[in-house]
Design a protein around this motif. Structure first.
Motif, short mmCIF file in Angstrom:
data_model
loop_
_atom_site.label_atom_id
_atom_site.label_comp_id
_atom_site.label_asym_id
_atom_site.label_seq_id
_atom_site.Cartn_x
_atom_site.Cartn_y
_atom_site.Cartn_z
N SER A 41 -4.55 1.10 4.91
CA SER A 41 -4.59 -0.34 4.59
C SER A 41 -5.73 -1.07 5.29
O SER A 41 -6.22 -2.08 4.78
CB SER A 41 -3.25 -0.99 4.96
N THR B 3 2.37 -1.46 2.68
CA THR B 3 3.73 -1.23 2.17
C THR B 3 4.76 -1.75 3.16
O THR B 3 5.66 -2.52 2.80
CB THR B 3 3.97 0.28 1.92
N GLU C 119 5.09 0.45 14.40
CA GLU C 119 3.79 1.05 14.03
C GLU C 119 3.31 1.93 15.19
O GLU C 119 3.32 1.50 16.35
CB GLU C 119 2.78 -0.07 13.71
C1 LIG Z 1 -11.12 5.10 2.33
C2 LIG Z 1 -10.07 4.55 1.40
C3 LIG Z 1 -10.44 3.70 0.37
C4 LIG Z 1 -9.46 3.17 -0.49
N1 LIG Z 1 -9.81 2.23 -1.41
C5 LIG Z 1 -8.86 1.62 -2.15
C6 LIG Z 1 -9.17 0.56 -3.01
O1 LIG Z 1 -10.31 0.09 -3.07
N2 LIG Z 1 -8.20 0.03 -3.78
C7 LIG Z 1 -6.91 0.49 -3.72
O2 LIG Z 1 -6.05 0.01 -4.46
N3 LIG Z 1 -6.55 1.47 -2.84
C8 LIG Z 1 -7.49 2.02 -2.05
N4 LIG Z 1 -7.13 2.97 -1.14
C9 LIG Z 1 -5.70 3.32 -0.98
C10 LIG Z 1 -4.95 2.27 -0.14
O3 LIG Z 1 -5.69 1.97 1.01
C11 LIG Z 1 -3.58 2.84 0.26
O4 LIG Z 1 -2.89 3.29 -0.88
C12 LIG Z 1 -2.70 1.80 0.94
O5 LIG Z 1 -3.40 1.14 1.97
C13 LIG Z 1 -1.45 2.47 1.49
O6 LIG Z 1 -0.78 1.56 2.32
P1 LIG Z 1 0.50 2.03 3.11
O7 LIG Z 1 1.03 0.87 3.84
O8 LIG Z 1 1.45 2.70 2.16
O9 LIG Z 1 -0.02 3.17 4.09
P2 LIG Z 1 -1.00 3.02 5.39
O10 LIG Z 1 -1.83 1.80 5.32
O11 LIG Z 1 -1.71 4.32 5.51
O12 LIG Z 1 0.00 2.81 6.59
C14 LIG Z 1 0.77 3.86 7.15
C15 LIG Z 1 0.98 3.49 8.60
O13 LIG Z 1 1.97 4.36 9.15
C16 LIG Z 1 1.63 4.55 10.52
N5 LIG Z 1 2.34 5.74 11.00
C17 LIG Z 1 2.15 7.03 10.64
N6 LIG Z 1 2.99 7.83 11.32
C18 LIG Z 1 3.73 7.04 12.14
C19 LIG Z 1 4.75 7.29 13.09
N7 LIG Z 1 5.19 8.53 13.35
N8 LIG Z 1 5.28 6.23 13.75
C20 LIG Z 1 4.86 4.94 13.50
N9 LIG Z 1 3.88 4.67 12.61
C21 LIG Z 1 3.31 5.70 11.93
C22 LIG Z 1 0.12 4.70 10.53
O14 LIG Z 1 -0.44 4.45 11.80
C23 LIG Z 1 -0.27 3.68 9.46
O15 LIG Z 1 -0.63 2.43 10.03
C24 LIG Z 1 -8.09 3.53 -0.30
C25 LIG Z 1 -7.73 4.40 0.74
C26 LIG Z 1 -8.69 4.88 1.60
C27 LIG Z 1 -8.28 5.76 2.74
#
Ligand SMILES: Cc1cc2nc3c(=O)[nH]c(=O)nc-3n(C[C@H](O)[C@H](O)[C@H](O)COP(=O)(O)OP(=O)(O)OC[C@H]3O[C@@H](n4cnc5c(N)ncnc54)[C@H](O)[C@@H]3O)c2cc1C
Length: 432
Positions: free
Chosen positions: A67, A39, A58
């Motif tokens: 992710s 995201t 990050e």
């Molecule tokens: C095991 C697993 C399998 C999955 N399989 C699938 C799939 O096959 N297909 C699918 O569509 N979705 C899947 N998902 C869901 C998908 O991975 C997530 O919805 C997506 O990656 C979310 O991305 P994001 O960037 O919103 O959050 P994230 O990738 O979780 O990123 C959030 C980031 O914020 C950072 N952060 C947190 N707090 C702080 C702070 N205080 N200061 C600075 N940084 C911070 C963290 O370190 C992290 O890197 C799966 C999820 C998991 C856990």
């Protein structure tokens, strides 16, 4: 465990990426992004492409959250949420969100291609086989609903399903040719590199402890520095509250981070590989206690699941997933898992993704309910437009107020037992 370093297959097979600097001293940007997952990084890339000065902070390393740990299935639908419900709940913005979701897999593959991101992408299609005859009716209703909205999707009958899977365990189902799978860590790191090429600045190992309003803008604070910006996107999703308990706690408490396990077999020999999902589609079925699997680029079958009781978790989850795979694919034999890892899925109580305005120019999105790979990349484009001043009325971002879950800490511990309910519900006919 989720809070420790990732020791995943993706970590082992993905080319290393140089470490970005720690945020130190005072910095300024038009937009500050907290969280280096799909995201945050997709938003950073799209903002940089629009000419905005954007900095992303990050707390650990790019891809440390969901992710970099997920199954990598690129799926252009939401989990347990039909398009009509999104439209009924969110009105016009909901209609635009349905459009975004249905185009999201195609968008991800084309973006990776146009940015030259090697992420072992295979647009081989996504298949959702029905685990009972009653659930086949659900698949038909889904295909009807999505085709009415001009999505590219169709039904596969029992014969076609058996041929696609190499298993007799399912009854037919919904196929979408725009889906497929990727190596999620390579995609996430690739987006980080593409963002930097486009002019974005990334800081790693910089846990944000506070985001506060300063006059017309915002200050993002870490232990070693500050980022001053006009607008902020909080992109911490299921990992909100993981690195700082005090950072926007109402967001952390509005979702349930549910621990889920992933594992990868040894590379299969060609005879086995050709007898199990020979077309290499991404597969996740109609169960709540989901069966899902896909190949990686080295012919490892990657599957996963959840546990209700976390005791001896690694060996028990391996046994559970092994039994399920062998049950569906006797030709596999007993798989040997070389890699087992876990991550948190951001689950919402209504199973809808949530979008919140936390202050003037301060936004967040949480709760993709395990379907965030394709969704987050397209949402990045949408958030970039919003943060660059595009009128909200044109965007697929339906706002709600964050609603913290009562007794969150206890509910979080009990969340695993929802699997019991899903297992029971999987034996019943679905509501159509
Ligand atoms: C095991 C697993 C399998 C999955 N399989 C699938 C799939 O096959 N297909 C699918 O569509 N979705 C899947 N998902 C869901 C998908 O991975 C997530 O919805 C997506 O990656 C979310 O991305 P994001 O960037 O919103 O959050 P994230 O990738 O979780 O990123 C959030 C980031 O914020 C950072 N952060 C947190 N707090 C702080 C702070 N205080 N200061 C600075 N940084 C911070 C963290 O370190 C992290 O890197 C799966 C999820 C998991 C856990």
């Amino acid at each position: 465990m989720a809070t420790g370093p990732i020791s995943s297959l993706w970590q082992e097979v993905s080319p290393a990426r140089g470490v970005d600097p720690v945020l130190a001293g005072e910095h300024h940007a038009d937009v500050g992004i907290v969280g280096g997952g799909l995201t945050g990084l997709s938003t950073a890339l799209h903002l940089a492409r629009r000419g905005c000065k954007v900095s992303l902070v990050e707390g650990r390393s790019v891809g440390w959250g969901g992710s970099g740990r997920n199954n990598g299935q690129v799926i252009p639908t939401l989990a347990g949420c039909e398009p009509a419900r999104l439209e009924a709940t969110y009105g016009k913005a909901g209609e635009r969100l349905v459009g975004l979701v249905q185009d999201s897999a195609e968008y991800l593959f084309r973006l990776a291609e146009s940015e030259g991101i090697d992420c072992e992408a295979e647009q081989s299609g996504w298949f959702q086989p029905a685990h009972s005859l009653e659930h086949l009716r659900l698949s038909e209703a889904r295909v009807k609903a999505w085709t009415e909205r001009s999505a590219s999707t169709w039904m596969l009958d029992r014969l076609a399903c058996v041929a696609l899977l190499g298993s007799e365990d399912w009854f037919g189902g919904m196929f979408n040719p725009t889906g497929g799978h990727i190596n999620p860590l390579m995609l996430t790191r690739g987006l980080a590199n593409a963002s930097e090429r486009a002019g974005a600045e990334i800081f790693e190992n910089s846990p944000v402890q506070d985001i506060s309003q300063t006059g017309a803008g915002w200050q993002i604070k870490t232990p070693t520095g500050s980022l001053h910006c006009d607008k902020v996107l909080l992109a911490t999703n299921a990992y909100s509250g993981e690195l700082s308990k005090t950072l926007v706690p109402e967001v952390a408490r509005s979702i349930m981070p549910v621990l889920t396990w992933q594992m990868a077999t040894e590379p299969l020999n060609e005879a086995k590989r050709a007898s199990i999902v020979p077309g290499r589609e991404a597969v996740s079925d109609t169960r709540g206690d989901l069966r899902y699997f896909r190949y990686d680029a080295r012919n490892r079958l990657i599957a996963g699941g959840g546990l209700i009781v976390p005791v001896n978790a690694q060996s028990r989850i391996r046994k559970l997933v092994s039994d399920r795979l062998t049950g569906a694919f006797p030709q596999l034999g007993t798989p040997h898992f070389n890699h087992t890892w876990s991550g948190h899925i951001g689950v919402t109580t209504d199973h809808l993704p949530h979008f919140h305005q936390l202050g003037p120019g301060f936004y967040t999105a949480v709760g993709y309910n395990g379907r965030g790979v394709a969704l987050s990349v397209s949402l990045g484009r949408e958030f970039a437009a919003l943060l660059d001043g595009v009128d909200e009325g044109e965007l697929a971002l339906p706002w709600t107020e964050p609603r913290p879950i009562r007794a969150h800490a206890i509910a979080r511990r009990l969340a695993r037992s929802a699997l019991l309910y899903y297992r029971w519900r999987d034996t019943k006919p679905p509501k159509l």
